[in-house]
Motif scaffolding. Sequence first.
Motif, PDB file in Angstrom:
ATOM      1  N   LEU A 272     -26.569   6.812 -24.027  1.00  0.00           N
ATOM      2  CA  LEU A 272     -25.349   7.596 -24.065  1.00  0.00           C
ATOM      3  C   LEU A 272     -25.186   8.427 -22.797  1.00  0.00           C
ATOM      4  CD1 LEU A 272     -25.536   8.890 -27.763  1.00  0.00           C
ATOM      5  CD2 LEU A 272     -24.105   7.037 -26.886  1.00  0.00           C
ATOM      6  N   GLY A 273     -26.311   8.830 -22.232  1.00  0.00           N
ATOM      7  CA  GLY A 273     -26.265   9.648 -21.029  1.00  0.00           C
ATOM      8  C   GLY A 273     -26.042   8.866 -19.752  1.00  0.00           C
ATOM      9  N   ASP A 274     -26.573   7.638 -19.670  1.00  0.00           N
ATOM     10  CA  ASP A 274     -26.456   6.885 -18.411  1.00  0.00           C
ATOM     11  C   ASP A 274     -25.323   5.857 -18.421  1.00  0.00           C
ATOM     12  OD1 ASP A 274     -27.396   4.612 -19.811  1.00  0.00           O
ATOM     13  OD2 ASP A 274     -29.443   4.806 -19.074  1.00  0.00           O
ATOM     14  N   GLY A 275     -24.573   5.778 -19.523  1.00  0.00           N
ATOM     15  CA  GLY A 275     -23.408   4.907 -19.551  1.00  0.00           C
ATOM     16  C   GLY A 275     -23.664   3.491 -20.005  1.00  0.00           C
ATOM     17  N   THR A 276     -24.875   3.166 -20.404  1.00  0.00           N
ATOM     18  CA  THR A 276     -25.140   1.798 -20.864  1.00  0.00           C
ATOM     19  C   THR A 276     -24.714   1.605 -22.321  1.00  0.00           C
ATOM     20  OG1 THR A 276     -27.435   2.420 -21.362  1.00  0.00           O
ATOM     21  CG2 THR A 276     -27.002   1.380 -19.219  1.00  0.00           C
ATOM     22  N   ILE A 277     -24.472   2.693 -23.026  1.00  0.00           N
ATOM     23  CA  ILE A 277     -23.831   2.657 -24.345  1.00  0.00           C
ATOM     24  C   ILE A 277     -22.498   3.366 -24.167  1.00  0.00           C
ATOM     25  CG2 ILE A 277     -23.948   3.368 -26.752  1.00  0.00           C
ATOM     26  CD1 ILE A 277     -27.003   3.328 -26.510  1.00  0.00           C
ATOM     27  N   ALA A 278     -21.390   2.622 -24.312  1.00  0.00           N
ATOM     28  CA  ALA A 278     -20.099   3.119 -23.850  1.00  0.00           C
ATOM     29  C   ALA A 278     -19.238   3.781 -24.913  1.00  0.00           C
ATOM     30  CB  ALA A 278     -19.316   1.981 -23.204  1.00  0.00           C
ATOM     31  N   THR A 279     -19.512   3.532 -26.198  1.00  0.00           N
ATOM     32  CA  THR A 279     -18.701   4.160 -27.245  1.00  0.00           C
ATOM     33  C   THR A 279     -19.551   4.495 -28.465  1.00  0.00           C
ATOM     34  OG1 THR A 279     -18.045   2.226 -28.577  1.00  0.00           O
ATOM     35  CG2 THR A 279     -16.750   2.670 -26.576  1.00  0.00           C
ATOM     36  N   LEU A 280     -18.986   5.371 -29.287  1.00  0.00           N
ATOM     37  CA  LEU A 280     -19.522   5.674 -30.614  1.00  0.00           C
ATOM     38  C   LEU A 280     -18.339   5.825 -31.559  1.00  0.00           C
ATOM     39  CD1 LEU A 280     -22.121   8.521 -29.931  1.00  0.00           C
ATOM     40  CD2 LEU A 280     -22.652   6.219 -30.716  1.00  0.00           C
TER      41      LEU A 280
END
Length: 448
Positions: A272-280
């Motif tokens: 979540l912090g580095d942008g590799t998970i883009a949504t929740l």
Amino acid sequence: MFNTTRRTVRGAGLASVLALALTLTACGGSSDDSGGGGDSGSPEDVKAALDKGGDLTVWTWDSTIPQVAKDFEAAHPKVKVKVVNAGTSKDEYTALQNAIAAGKGVPDVAQIEYFALSQFSLSKSVTDLAPYGADKLGDSYSPGPWNAVKTGDGVFGLPVDSGPMALYYNKKVFDKHKIAIPTTWDEYVTAAEKLHKADPKVFITADTGEAGFATSLIWQAGGHPYTVDGTDVSINFTDAGSTAFTKTWQKLIDGKLLAPVTSWTDEWFKGLGDGTIATLATGAWMPTNLKTGAPAAAGDWRVAPLPQWKAGAKASAESGGSSLAVPSAGKNKALAYAFTEYAAAGAGVKSRIKDGAFPATTADLTSKEFLDTKFDYFGGQQINKVFSQSATEVVPNWTYLPFQVYSNSIFNDTVGKAYVSGTPLSEGLANWQKQSRAYGTEQGFTVK
């Protein structure tokens, strides 16, 4: 502080709660309106209890409650409130069940999540708060939480927070890859494909299988897999809402478009912090968790309405949330209700919002101060406007099982296999349905 409401509860720690529930029901339980314990229950009793004073023990894992307790004591000097963290979710419920069975050590007030409340109300282990005045508070709350604490004419807890859902998205990542904010779940799948193709390290979201998330999306899709009438229960994951979720999520699984990262782990927060998970896609309680768990992404994230199952629709669901309930074995239920109302509908709500809680009270959800609050972490966006609107669009009449805690605990062993082994999601849901039905039958419910 509210993330624990969405963690999948594991283990069968509450099997004995259901045995206790049905034993008490079979024996007739308590016949008085307060759910047991001897007092009649009335607003006059509440006033008299405040005038007299006394000691209260409150079990909660919510970090905003201790300040509420201090404020309550200041307003009512004859009352002393002891706040105890007896564990989170399942751990607290097990401790509560043990105290009820032993007949000692039962708290006066206990935090109970919405999905778990019915198994305590069924056994009359928590007090019907309607006689104390709770039945007059319906208009004070948004529909989802209020529906969760009511059974028939009874009110078995007061909503202390809520989780109307929204889509959290990393604007920096979306802008970099020219991704439009998805307004439907079909567009969401397309965005997932485009993102992962542009950068194989980036995933639209992380999901390794979570019961609460799956059922919330089924809820939003208009599904009603559970029907409950006392001890008569129906479980059916072949309805239209369940099928809509299954078909869409199967595309994400088949395309390997979901990050194989478990929620609430260090790896998850790193993504979540580095942008590799883009949504929740989750509840309105998430901002504090993002701020503390993924500080490196401050300014990158935004909030949008939840994607819709049908273009142009306006439907949402709740994800998480909990109530404050008054155990029937408590020694001073009238005073306990006074504290519960203060924390969940009175002056304590403002204190909790200040400390980061997301309210269930409509007056706060619609107040100009609340709606206009800007959040630096979200680039100055007034995110409460999105959440407040979502709260008004929650699909009505959702029902949880009276053994939902157990059912959720076997999700990973049934539906969860679809995320890792090639088992079709529909087959996983069918297995979850089968095992949940079997468990309910074993516990004495009539299950269809």
